[in-house]
Design a protein around this motif. Structure first.
Motif, PDB file in Angstrom:
ATOM      1  N   MET A 159      -5.453  -0.726  -7.836  1.00 26.75           N
ATOM      2  CA  MET A 159      -5.905  -2.113  -7.440  1.00 26.75           C
ATOM      3  C   MET A 159      -5.073  -3.321  -8.022  1.00 26.75           C
ATOM      4  O   MET A 159      -5.019  -4.023  -7.292  1.00 26.75           O
ATOM      5  N   PRO A 200       2.003   6.680   2.488  1.00 27.31           N
ATOM      6  CA  PRO A 200       3.070   5.885   2.615  1.00 27.31           C
ATOM      7  C   PRO A 200       4.128   5.804   3.860  1.00 27.31           C
ATOM      8  O   PRO A 200       4.566   4.990   4.489  1.00 27.31           O
ATOM      9  N   VAL A 216       0.804  -1.324  -0.010  1.00 31.86           N
ATOM     10  CA  VAL A 216      -0.158   0.044   0.098  1.00 31.86           C
ATOM     11  C   VAL A 216       0.869   1.323  -0.016  1.00 31.86           C
ATOM     12  O   VAL A 216       0.650   2.300  -0.694  1.00 31.86           O
ATOM     13  N   ALA A 217       1.824   1.278   0.974  1.00 34.53           N
ATOM     14  CA  ALA A 217       2.816   2.490   0.827  1.00 34.53           C
ATOM     15  C   ALA A 217       3.608   2.803  -0.450  1.00 34.53           C
ATOM     16  O   ALA A 217       3.338   3.751  -0.798  1.00 34.53           O
ATOM     17  N   TYR A 251      -9.600   8.349  -3.413  1.00 34.03           N
ATOM     18  CA  TYR A 251      -8.019   7.635  -3.057  1.00 34.03           C
ATOM     19  C   TYR A 251      -7.551   6.375  -4.090  1.00 34.03           C
ATOM     20  O   TYR A 251      -6.679   5.855  -3.678  1.00 34.03           O
ATOM     21  N   TRP A 252      -8.468   5.951  -4.841  1.00 30.25           N
ATOM     22  CA  TRP A 252      -7.966   4.738  -6.112  1.00 30.25           C
ATOM     23  C   TRP A 252      -8.023   5.511  -7.436  1.00 30.25           C
ATOM     24  O   TRP A 252      -8.644   6.490  -7.643  1.00 30.25           O
ATOM     25  N   SER A 254       0.714   3.943  -3.397  1.00 26.91           N
ATOM     26  CA  SER A 254       0.446   5.513  -3.382  1.00 26.91           C
ATOM     27  C   SER A 254       1.736   6.408  -3.566  1.00 26.91           C
ATOM     28  O   SER A 254       1.568   7.344  -4.047  1.00 26.91           O
ATOM     29  N   ALA A 255       2.993   5.855  -3.014  1.00 29.31           N
ATOM     30  CA  ALA A 255       3.842   6.805  -3.168  1.00 29.31           C
ATOM     31  C   ALA A 255       4.423   6.864  -4.738  1.00 29.31           C
ATOM     32  O   ALA A 255       4.867   7.769  -5.151  1.00 29.31           O
ATOM     33  N   LEU A 256       4.106   5.823  -5.495  1.00 31.10           N
ATOM     34  CA  LEU A 256       4.570   5.885  -6.927  1.00 31.10           C
ATOM     35  C   LEU A 256       3.450   6.522  -7.716  1.00 31.10           C
ATOM     36  O   LEU A 256       3.448   6.595  -8.872  1.00 31.10           O
ATOM     37  N   HIS A 257       2.255   6.893  -7.020  1.00 30.13           N
ATOM     38  CA  HIS A 257       1.401   7.355  -8.033  1.00 30.13           C
ATOM     39  C   HIS A 257       1.481   9.176  -7.753  1.00 30.13           C
ATOM     40  O   HIS A 257       1.555   9.543  -6.551  1.00 30.13           O
ATOM     41  N   LYS A 258       1.319   9.808  -8.733  1.00 30.23           N
ATOM     42  CA  LYS A 258       1.580  11.277  -8.531  1.00 30.23           C
ATOM     43  C   LYS A 258       0.670  12.117  -7.634  1.00 30.23           C
ATOM     44  O   LYS A 258       0.830  13.207  -6.977  1.00 30.23           O
ATOM     45  N   LYS A 259      -0.643  11.440  -7.570  1.00 33.10           N
ATOM     46  CA  LYS A 259      -1.543  12.071  -6.631  1.00 33.10           C
ATOM     47  C   LYS A 259      -1.883  11.011  -5.485  1.00 33.10           C
ATOM     48  O   LYS A 259      -2.848  11.191  -4.759  1.00 33.10           O
ATOM     49  N   GLY A 260      -0.822  10.029  -5.203  1.00 27.50           N
ATOM     50  CA  GLY A 260      -1.044   9.435  -4.110  1.00 27.50           C
ATOM     51  C   GLY A 260      -2.103   8.286  -4.136  1.00 27.50           C
ATOM     52  O   GLY A 260      -2.380   7.903  -2.823  1.00 27.50           O
ATOM     53  N   LYS A 261      -2.794   8.093  -5.131  1.00 27.16           N
ATOM     54  CA  LYS A 261      -4.027   7.282  -5.111  1.00 27.16           C
ATOM     55  C   LYS A 261      -3.277   5.712  -5.187  1.00 27.16           C
ATOM     56  O   LYS A 261      -2.261   5.481  -6.069  1.00 27.16           O
ATOM     57  N   LEU A 262      -4.095   4.813  -4.866  1.00 25.71           N
ATOM     58  CA  LEU A 262      -3.714   3.534  -4.799  1.00 25.71           C
ATOM     59  C   LEU A 262      -4.242   2.932  -6.010  1.00 25.71           C
ATOM     60  O   LEU A 262      -5.133   3.202  -6.644  1.00 25.71           O
ATOM     61  N   ASN A 312      -4.859  14.086  -1.222  1.00 25.42           N
ATOM     62  CA  ASN A 312      -3.670  13.903  -1.898  1.00 25.42           C
ATOM     63  C   ASN A 312      -2.815  13.148  -0.733  1.00 25.42           C
ATOM     64  O   ASN A 312      -2.160  13.681   0.009  1.00 25.42           O
ATOM     65  N   LEU A 313      -2.792  11.751  -0.839  1.00 20.89           N
ATOM     66  CA  LEU A 313      -2.080  11.147   0.447  1.00 20.89           C
ATOM     67  C   LEU A 313      -0.717  10.823   0.015  1.00 20.89           C
ATOM     68  O   LEU A 313      -0.011   9.821   0.728  1.00 20.89           O
ATOM     69  N   ARG A 314      -0.200  11.234  -1.052  1.00 26.21           N
ATOM     70  CA  ARG A 314       1.049  10.626  -1.501  1.00 26.21           C
ATOM     71  C   ARG A 314       2.314  10.540  -0.455  1.00 26.21           C
ATOM     72  O   ARG A 314       2.907   9.496  -0.583  1.00 26.21           O
TER      73      ARG A 314
END
Lengths: 488, 488, 488
Positions: free
Chosen positions: A280, C12, A266-267, C436-437, A270-278, C6-8
């Motif tokens: 699937m 994480p 999960v970490a 969030y997704w 999120s960290a690898l998406h530019k807006k922190g989104k997860l 934005n949880l970027r």
């Protein structure tokens, strides 16, 4: 290039021939083992068992059923994420696994349960057959959407054979420990599948790119697969461990590793998406890498924190793999890995083999107790002069054998599958159920069935369009009674 | 003909009356058996058990949970294939099974667990109650979509009663072996259900024909049911077998039979389609026929290859049944079998009974060991002078008793259910959830909710329609915020 | 009010920090218990065990796996009923549970399994960790859709801590019996969650009202959750009971209570609808209340009819709660309870605590046998002078302690979660996965993408964005080939 995908004769003939051969071979070779035979009564007396509970059935059956769910629901539904390939994901997985378990009972039986002219099967054989098929399910993930069911049956036939040979080399010749199959199942399955898909490279696959993604509900179906794999993985890694503490420990280690893996997946997602989104894809796959990577060491004294560390690393590595490595493999190495098995089974499998080798070579009597090391690693009979360090080296050797078998086997099987008469789909028809399944055009449109015309039905498209605000669009068909509420 | 489908008083009153009656009867009759009662401590001492593990709970509980999943998720989701009947498939199955298991605990208890004025229940009773309800779930498949929940409760009440009488005749009077219930559960359930649906024949059912098919995702939901039935069937057939080798063997035989059945179902499904395509109906159903057909013989020395042969034949027969027999039954015999239970439970059940009779009559001490035949078939007490051949004849007699009970019982219950006040749906409202469920019109259109207007919402319909090629149709409604992506 | 969602970095960092802390704490504190350690061999000899089966693993592992399924698939899918919140329901439940079980192993370990400087974990610890997380899953139901994953992790951290303290007070100080956790899990979890959601009250939540309802298939996904919870609840309530009759009895009582609960839930659901139609919300939730309410008394001599009565009452009370109480709580007390946990866990938990207290205080040696009461309630050591009536009073005290802990803890944690920097969604974005997704806009329109126009497409398509109420948003892409049938 266009192949003939009509399987009317090829698929039935393949299935029936294989099944007839299996019936004959079972008739000649397969019998019940002593725990599943009326001779159990004698065995009980001879071995002074006070209770029927000593029957292997009661030690292993609950784990067997969990593993069974992983193979059929776990792998089957994990692959339903594709928007138009759900029937095939679940259905072909069902087909290949049903064939594979029978063939594995024979192949593994000849290597491990053959005496007095017969293969003797009991619940442990059923588990091992499921394990073997697990490796085929892994490889299926690499070629998903690009092969016909006939190709899958051929691949299963060969892969189960190679798996059994590799397993024999590892477990019986090298006397390696691999309870949860990091090497035999995951590493072998992944690199075999990747090699096959490399041989079957389709340069124009982008023609069906749009179907390679998920839709909302297909992602939820896939989560059913993910969760059953995740939840039952402790049973997978402990199913064939030694009775008592080894089986118990294997379950605990797997539980810990998987839990840690979820947080790091999960970490990273999120960290690898530019807006922190997860994403699937990561949640469905990378969260499982921790189970793969404790496969070898689960029954060893890895310690709970050791398991957490393994899971921690694998969640990170696996998610990075999905983001960076899979596109690289496809673009640079021409390896089209539909499900990203390299990230879920390939790398974590190698990590698992290494963790196993290191853990084995560090085994001491401080930790395992007097004789404990010998009991845990089977240092008796031919291995009386072994020590932990030697075991570690043989473990490492097992990894290389598995990789070599996977690569060589994958090339051979890939070339066989490349033959043009197996009914494989054209590039533009990949990832599409309707090539091999009767899919009503209605099937896709609840309550607007028959209304959204298919291309085939469209004919001259213009008269099936209408204008809204000056813009043309397809439109739902005439109202069907069934579609409207019957009134509250 | 139009019935009143408002169940506001009928359904609550039926449920509450039945449940109150059950509470009273349980209060008067039901107690824990000695393994579930504090007297277990005494029993342990008396019987010299060294361990709590000898409690029946540990022999049977894992199998019980698997069977439980088959009844509620397996049967429930198998029937969700209908596009507009998912709530009812899962929900009514849930309702009838929850009622049925309670009533079965009483009925089976009076016949088999009644002593000292009480029914004594333990885990084996729970399994048997689930088995009994399995037979009702089978029959539900025949009438699916055409009956009200009140009718289902009435049917369950009678069918559980008849099941228990039939089971008593077979198991206690004829002393037949039927571990997995080929006769008692499947044959009885199927022919009972078919007779009921024959009595309830609806000549104008084609009015709701459009809802009798599947949509894409409903087929995937149904596969959840199929797979859990398929995977846990080894537990089903072995759940109440004798401890030790019999239970072990029953699981192995069922595993083998089911695996073979998948391949021949796929083969026939493809061969019978003009373009060689597979049909989800066959994959969802025919693949399970192998489990039904080893129900009686699973615990016997059927041998692994014998199991494969049974599965082989059943996959073929069942798929042929779906393609040729079901339409024939509907057109010629006025039997409207919604789920095709005749192909999945009827014919395979009869095959299973015959396989059981033949296997029993061939039992020899060569195979079963000295005393083995007597132990396996219970040739003691009143049966000391029996032999295998006699057992075979009684097995065959059991089949005919089950068929007769099913036909006579089905006619009587069918006539009762034909009474016009049970809230059954009109022909044009069959296979439609919204008759009995609160279904938001929005429920069908994710994100276009509120847009495709239902008849109720339409108001003056003309301004909500538009014309295409001279044909009026509903159209998607104005944008709803919730439907568009919130932006990445 | 608009928060930054934005949880970027926040998500994480939270995940990684927590996981690193867990690794360190596990390294310092956690070891295998004697049944999962090579010292098992010594223990076996010391305790004169004749078989490896005496390892706790074989008593508890099947129940553990069932409980595991309840936590991850049961709770996860139960909450997928929301039309646009399926990813989050399953995914966040997965995340918080994976974190929670690790933290619970530590917290519960320090209280209950800490000796010789280490926490010793075995299969029973795994079950208890799952139980503890079950209470967090309950609370998650109250705040579902309104919090960020960071908030959920914070909540889990605190709630697991408080749970463990409360559990210690109840089980170790008050020496209360609570096998299935009516008090510790359900009452505590529900009132904790309700207090948190009360603190987090959102006055403008009606802005996302349209997404608070279900769509057709989301309701079927939720039924997967319901059924796995329902089916495996007997394992939940019996998982940590004493070996032998107590575990056996707990399963039977739960089975009975749940069955009765289904009938009365259906009855009330129909009776409370003006046209007698059933409501999926009640079938998904109220049917489970019977399992909650026998949690405390399941292992006691509640008797089968006693269980039926408990289930009978809870089905009624819970359904009434959904119809009347939830709207009242929201309108009058500003408690927004997304999943209605007050009706499923709150009230039934209190009922369960009372049933447990009464059943305990009525325990007599007539029913439990000589010494039976002492064995069942652990009247030894410090409790030798206890009797049933005292036990009953302490049971009642346990309920009040749990309620107090939940309210006080909920207020504190709610205030912490109210801080504005946890990435919580704005009122109009609640119940929406795409906050969030990564949700492809196509994801919602299987194969009708681009065809059934969303509002978005209708405008000028070229810039791929359009304006709604002055706000730009992405819109589904142009029609894709993949949508039309490829023809036979």
């Amino acid at each position: 290039m266009v192949w003939n995908t009509n399987l009317r004769w090829r698929l039935p003939v393949t299935c029936l021939l294989l099944q007839v051969a299996l019936v004959v071979l079972f008739g000649v070779f397969v019998r019940y083992d002593s725990d599943a035979d009326p001779h159990w009564t004698n065995k009980k007396m001879q071995e002074n068992f006070t209770s029927d509970l000593e029957n292997e059935f009661y030690y292993r059956y609950p784990s067997f059923q969990d593993v069974h769910v992983m193979i059929f629901v776990g792998f089957g539904f994990l692959m339903t994420f594709l928007q138009r390939y759900g029937y095939s994901s679940v259905g072909f997985n069902f087909l290949l696994a049903a064939f594979g378990i029978q063939w594995a009972l024979l192949m593994q039986g000849w290597f491990h349960s053959y005496y007095q002219g017969y293969i003797h099967v009991g619940v442990e054989n059923l588990i091992n057959a499921d394990f073997c098929v697990g490796s085929v399910c892994v490889a299926f993930g690499a070629v998903l959407g690009k092969v016909s069911p006939v190709q899958l049956l051929i691949m299963t036939l060969f892969q189960v054979t190679l798996f059994s040979v590799n397993e024999y080399i590892l477990l019986s010749l090298l006397e390696v420990k691999d309870a949860g199959g990091s090497m035999t199942i995951h590493t072998f399955g992944a690199y075999f599948g990747l090699t096959v898909t490399w041989i079957l490279y389709r340069p124009s696959l982008q023609q069906s790119k749009e179907r390679q993604s998920a839709v909302y509900h297909s992602d939820l179906f896939a989560m059913i697969g993910t969760l059953f794999l995740w939840m039952y993985w402790p049973s997978f890694n402990s199913a064939v461990s030694n009775h008592g503490d080894a089986q118990h420990r294997a379950a605990i280690n797997t539980y810990c590793s998987l839990a840690a893996c979820v947080l790091t997946s999960v970490a990273l997602s999120s960290a690898l998406h530019k807006k922190g989104k997860l994403d699937m894809v990561h949640i469905q796959n990378a969260t499982l890498a921790g189970g793969v990577a404790v496969g070898t060491a689960a029954e060893m004294m890895l310690m709970p924190y050791g398991s957490l560390i393994v899971g921690f690393i694998c969640g990170i590595v696996s998610t990075l793999g999905f983001v960076y490595l899979t596109p690289f493999l496809e673009a640079q190495l021409r390896i089209q890995d539909t499900c990203g098995i390299h990230n879920l089974h390939g790398i974590p499998g190698i990590i698992g083999a290494i963790v196993g080798a290191v853990t084995a070579s560090c085994a001491t009597s401080d930790v395992y107790g007097v004789n404990g090391v010998a009991v845990a690693f089977g240092f008796d009979g031919s291995k009386t002069n072994w020590n932990a360090s030697m075991q570690g080296k043989f473990q490492a050797a097992g990894l290389f054998v598995s990789l070599a078998m996977a690569l060589v086997g994958g090339i051979i099987v890939g070339i066989i599958l490349k033959l043009p008469f197996w009914g494989q789909p054209a590039d533009e028809n990949c990832f599409e159920d309707s090539v091999y399944w009767e899919v009503s055009s209605r099937a896709l449109f609840p309550c607007t069935k028959g209304t959204l015309p298919t291309s085939a039905e469209l004919g001259p498209p213009r008269d099936r369009k209408l204008r809204v605000g000056g813009q043309s669009l397809h439109h739902p068909a005439p109202p069907s009674r069934g579609c409207v509420s019957l009134g509250g």
